[in-house]
Write an enzyme that holds these catalytic residues in place. Structure first.
Site, PDB file in Angstrom:
ATOM      1  CD  GLU A  51      -3.057  -3.474  -6.757  1.00 36.95           C
ATOM      2  OE1 GLU A  51      -2.938  -2.339  -6.358  1.00 36.95           O
ATOM      3  OE2 GLU A  51      -3.973  -4.254  -6.968  1.00 36.95           O
ATOM      4  CG  HIS A 101      -6.887  -4.382  -2.956  1.00 34.45           C
ATOM      5  ND1 HIS A 101      -6.565  -3.366  -2.954  1.00 34.45           N
ATOM      6  CD2 HIS A 101      -6.171  -5.094  -4.122  1.00 34.45           C
ATOM      7  CE1 HIS A 101      -5.823  -2.779  -3.814  1.00 34.45           C
ATOM      8  NE2 HIS A 101      -5.434  -3.830  -4.909  1.00 34.45           N
ATOM      9  CE1 TYR A 130      -4.302  -1.301  -0.157  1.00 34.94           C
ATOM     10  CE2 TYR A 130      -3.495  -2.788   1.911  1.00 34.94           C
ATOM     11  CZ  TYR A 130      -4.328  -2.522   0.611  1.00 34.94           C
ATOM     12  OH  TYR A 130      -5.642  -3.096   0.755  1.00 34.94           O
TER      13      TYR A 130
HETATM   14  P1  IDP Z   1     -10.431   0.817  -2.492  1.00 31.30           P
HETATM   15  O1  IDP Z   1     -10.265  -0.249  -1.742  1.00 31.30           O
HETATM   16  O2  IDP Z   1     -12.006   0.616  -2.533  1.00 31.30           O
HETATM   17  O3  IDP Z   1      -9.519   1.017  -3.979  1.00 31.30           O
HETATM   18  P2  IDP Z   1      -8.650   3.148  -1.566  1.00 31.30           P
HETATM   19  O4  IDP Z   1      -9.331   4.752  -1.295  1.00 31.30           O
HETATM   20  O5  IDP Z   1      -7.850   2.814  -2.430  1.00 31.30           O
HETATM   21  O6  IDP Z   1     -10.237   2.014  -1.647  1.00 31.30           O
HETATM   22  O7  IDP Z   1      -8.197   2.842   0.062  1.00 31.30           O
HETATM   23  C1  IDP Z   1      -7.424   1.528   0.043  1.00 31.30           C
HETATM   24  C2  IDP Z   1      -8.070   0.876   1.430  1.00 31.30           C
HETATM   25  O8  IDP Z   1      -7.846   1.619   2.409  1.00 31.30           O
HETATM   26  C3  IDP Z   1      -9.575   0.697   1.466  1.00 31.30           C
HETATM   27  O9  IDP Z   1     -10.045  -0.363   0.920  1.00 31.30           O
HETATM   28  C4  IDP Z   1      -9.806   0.385   2.957  1.00 31.30           C
HETATM   29  O10 IDP Z   1      -9.356  -0.955   3.519  1.00 31.30           O
HETATM   30  C5  IDP Z   1      -8.890   1.624   3.530  1.00 31.30           C
HETATM   31  N1  IDP Z   1      -9.410   2.911   3.740  1.00 31.30           N
HETATM   32  C6  IDP Z   1      -9.898   3.725   2.970  1.00 31.30           C
HETATM   33  N2  IDP Z   1     -10.405   4.931   3.515  1.00 31.30           N
HETATM   34  C7  IDP Z   1     -10.071   4.745   4.744  1.00 31.30           C
HETATM   35  C8  IDP Z   1     -10.687   5.489   5.985  1.00 31.30           C
HETATM   36  O11 IDP Z   1     -11.288   6.622   6.000  1.00 31.30           O
HETATM   37  N3  IDP Z   1     -10.410   4.795   7.191  1.00 31.30           N
HETATM   38  C9  IDP Z   1      -9.603   3.408   7.116  1.00 31.30           C
HETATM   39  N4  IDP Z   1      -9.409   2.876   6.273  1.00 31.30           N
HETATM   40  C10 IDP Z   1      -9.618   3.306   5.105  1.00 31.30           C
END
Ligand code: IDP
Length: 140
Positions: free
Chosen positions: A128, A117, A51
């Site tokens: 990935e 994910h 990440y």
């Molecule tokens: P995605 O997984 O839908 O692509 P991303 O914005 O890329 O979303 O975020 C990666 C991961 O980070 C999310 O799937 C979630 O597990 C975590 N995440 C995203 N936003 C938050 C938050 O506001 N609080 C806690 N964890 C978050």
């Protein structure tokens, strides 16, 4: 539409609740073929490397801790338009905003503990997939 491959992870909140089979059924019902799959337990450093693009975001530490808290299932899904199709099957990041019938609507616990994910672009999918799988592990 071209046949694509995308990287999927079934996250600790889902493996802890024994949901791998139910989540895989959603992929298969949507026409996504599981062409590689393994169960692993990431270290915090490995989760951080996966990440890395999120390292400036406020939830990065929490995300790395969560992703290394229990085993995950990493998998390669294949199908026509697989990258976008998987994102549709997953649903919105926050389960409160996810459409009915999506994985996150049915199974996610919170915006962080959101069960799955999926790669969000062809470039991310290539990076990935190679993070977790060697060419020998990918069934043609
Ligand atoms: P995605 O997984 O839908 O692509 P991303 O914005 O890329 O979303 O975020 C990666 C991961 O980070 C999310 O799937 C979630 O597990 C975590 N995440 C995203 N936003 C938050 C938050 O506001 N609080 C806690 N964890 C978050």
């Amino acid at each position: 539409m071209a046949v694509e491959r995308t990287l999927s992870m079934i996250k600790p909140d889902a493996t802890n609740r024994n949901l791998t089979g139910k989540i895989n059924a959603k992929f298969e019902e949507a026409g996504l073929r599981i062409v590689a799959q393994k169960r692993i337990h990431l270290s915090p450093a490995q989760a951080g490397a996966f990440y890395a693009e999120h390292k400036e975001r406020p939830f990065y530490g929490e995300l790395c801790e969560f992703m290394s808290s229990a085993p995950i299932v990493v998998q390669v899904l294949e199908g026509e338009g697989a990258i976008l199709k998987n994102r549709e099957v997953m649903g919105a990041t926050n389960p409160a905003n996810a459409a009915d019938g999506t994985i996150r609507k049915d199974f996610a616990l919170s915006v962080g503990e959101n069960s799955v994910h999926g790669s969000d672009s062809p470039e991310a999918a290539a990076r990935e997939i190679s993070f977790y799988f060697s060419g020998l592990e990918l069934v043609g």
